[in-house]
Design a protein around this motif. Structure first.
Motif, PDB file in Angstrom:
ATOM      1  N   ILE A   1      -6.195   4.262  -7.490  1.00  0.00           N
ATOM      2  CA  ILE A   1      -6.908   3.035  -7.137  1.00  0.00           C
ATOM      3  C   ILE A   1      -7.462   2.432  -8.420  1.00  0.00           C
ATOM      4  N   VAL A   2      -7.139   1.149  -8.648  1.00  0.00           N
ATOM      5  CA  VAL A   2      -7.632   0.485  -9.851  1.00  0.00           C
ATOM      6  C   VAL A   2      -8.471  -0.754  -9.542  1.00  0.00           C
ATOM      7  N   GLY A   3      -8.653  -1.077  -8.271  1.00  0.00           N
ATOM      8  CA  GLY A   3      -9.461  -2.233  -7.915  1.00  0.00           C
ATOM      9  C   GLY A   3      -9.378  -2.514  -6.434  1.00  0.00           C
ATOM     10  N   GLY A   4     -10.080  -3.549  -6.027  1.00  0.00           N
ATOM     11  CA  GLY A   4     -10.060  -3.891  -4.618  1.00  0.00           C
ATOM     12  C   GLY A   4     -10.751  -5.204  -4.326  1.00  0.00           C
ATOM     13  N   THR A   5     -10.603  -5.636  -3.097  1.00  0.00           N
ATOM     14  CA  THR A   5     -11.295  -6.801  -2.566  1.00  0.00           C
ATOM     15  C   THR A   5     -12.050  -6.315  -1.343  1.00  0.00           C
ATOM     16  N   PHE A   6     -12.526  -7.244  -0.515  1.00  0.00           N
ATOM     17  CA  PHE A   6     -13.275  -6.858   0.675  1.00  0.00           C
ATOM     18  C   PHE A   6     -12.492  -5.872   1.551  1.00  0.00           C
ATOM     19  N   SER A   7     -11.205  -6.120   1.770  1.00  0.00           N
ATOM     20  CA  SER A   7     -10.453  -5.254   2.683  1.00  0.00           C
ATOM     21  C   SER A   7      -9.151  -4.702   2.110  1.00  0.00           C
ATOM     22  N   ASN A   8      -8.860  -4.974   0.851  1.00  0.00           N
ATOM     23  CA  ASN A   8      -7.630  -4.478   0.233  1.00  0.00           C
ATOM     24  C   ASN A   8      -7.951  -3.635  -0.988  1.00  0.00           C
ATOM     25  N   ILE A   9      -7.044  -2.700  -1.291  1.00  0.00           N
ATOM     26  CA  ILE A   9      -7.152  -1.978  -2.552  1.00  0.00           C
ATOM     27  C   ILE A   9      -5.888  -2.222  -3.353  1.00  0.00           C
ATOM     28  N   PHE A  10      -6.027  -2.049  -4.655  1.00  0.00           N
ATOM     29  CA  PHE A  10      -4.915  -2.192  -5.579  1.00  0.00           C
ATOM     30  C   PHE A  10      -4.601  -0.813  -6.133  1.00  0.00           C
ATOM     31  N   LEU A  11      -3.374  -0.385  -5.906  1.00  0.00           N
ATOM     32  CA  LEU A  11      -2.916   0.896  -6.422  1.00  0.00           C
ATOM     33  C   LEU A  11      -1.967   0.617  -7.576  1.00  0.00           C
ATOM     34  N   LYS A  12      -2.093   1.386  -8.638  1.00  0.00           N
ATOM     35  CA  LYS A  12      -1.186   1.266  -9.771  1.00  0.00           C
ATOM     36  C   LYS A  12      -0.481   2.602  -9.932  1.00  0.00           C
ATOM     37  N   ARG A  13       0.813   2.506 -10.179  1.00  0.00           N
ATOM     38  CA  ARG A  13       1.592   3.729 -10.377  1.00  0.00           C
ATOM     39  C   ARG A  13       1.107   4.430 -11.638  1.00  0.00           C
ATOM     40  N   LYS A  14       0.796   5.714 -11.547  1.00  0.00           N
ATOM     41  CA  LYS A  14       0.233   6.448 -12.678  1.00  0.00           C
ATOM     42  C   LYS A  14       1.173   6.449 -13.866  1.00  0.00           C
ATOM     43  N   LYS A  15       2.448   6.506 -13.622  1.00  0.00           N
ATOM     44  CA  LYS A  15       3.437   6.513 -14.709  1.00  0.00           C
ATOM     45  C   LYS A  15       3.267   5.298 -15.605  1.00  0.00           C
ATOM     46  N   SER A  16       2.822   4.171 -15.005  1.00  0.00           N
ATOM     47  CA  SER A  16       2.696   2.952 -15.787  1.00  0.00           C
ATOM     48  C   SER A  16       1.261   2.623 -16.178  1.00  0.00           C
ATOM     49  N   ILE A  17       0.314   3.531 -15.889  1.00  0.00           N
ATOM     50  CA  ILE A  17      -1.075   3.292 -16.296  1.00  0.00           C
ATOM     51  C   ILE A  17      -1.205   3.621 -17.777  1.00  0.00           C
ATOM     52  N   ALA A  18      -1.695   2.648 -18.506  1.00  0.00           N
ATOM     53  CA  ALA A  18      -1.833   2.864 -19.966  1.00  0.00           C
ATOM     54  C   ALA A  18      -3.263   3.145 -20.322  1.00  0.00           C
TER      55      ALA A  18
END
Length: 150
Positions: free
Chosen positions: A133-150
């Protein structure tokens, strides 16, 4: 509403697939919510804003089969899921049973966004191991693939 949607996006490079997206294939009951955008395969979800306006039988398809049919690359940029109560089932099925790995996933988490954690029981170990999890809004979350997390 598929015909209306197809008309409204006619100028885009997009295809409307007329089915319910689910973790299994076959036919299912689709519950028509008080407002059409609240309809769902999940009766409780469809009725969460008021009495159901009826039900219909629909074809349900797995997301990775739809992506295969349209020759989508296994690695793509963004997947956004807002499937009224079956979001996690579809996400888990995609990651557990296919090679598709979007770099980013936007998923409707619910109304407890500030409590979002990858330890949530709706998320499988496969999703936990590949995304953060790298962020979110009121009802959504943003997931980022770990392989591409810098």
């Amino acid at each position: 509403h598929a015909e209306l949607l197809a008309t409204e996006i006619a100028e885009l490079n997009a295809v409307v697939v007329c089915c319910a997206v689910a973790a299994t294939e076959g036919e299912a009951t689709f519950y028509l919510g008080r407002n059409h955008h609240l309809s769902s395969l999940n009766q409780e979800m469809a009725e969460s804003w008021g009495d159901s306006q009826g039900e219909i039988t629909v074809t349900k398809r797995r997301l990775h089969n739809i992506l295969d049919e349209h020759q989508i690359s296994p690695s793509f940029a963004v997947l956004s899921l807002d499937i009224e109560g079956v979001d996690f089932e579809v996400l888990n099925d995609l990651i557990n049973n296919s090679n598709y790995r979007p770099d980013w996933i936007i998923i409707e988490w619910g109304h407890t966004i500030f409590e979002a954690t990858m330890e949530d029981s709706r998320v499988t170990p496969a999703v936990r191991s590949e995304y953060a999890i790298v962020g979110g809004t009121f009802s959504n979350i943003f997931l980022k693939r770990k392989k591409s997390i810098a």
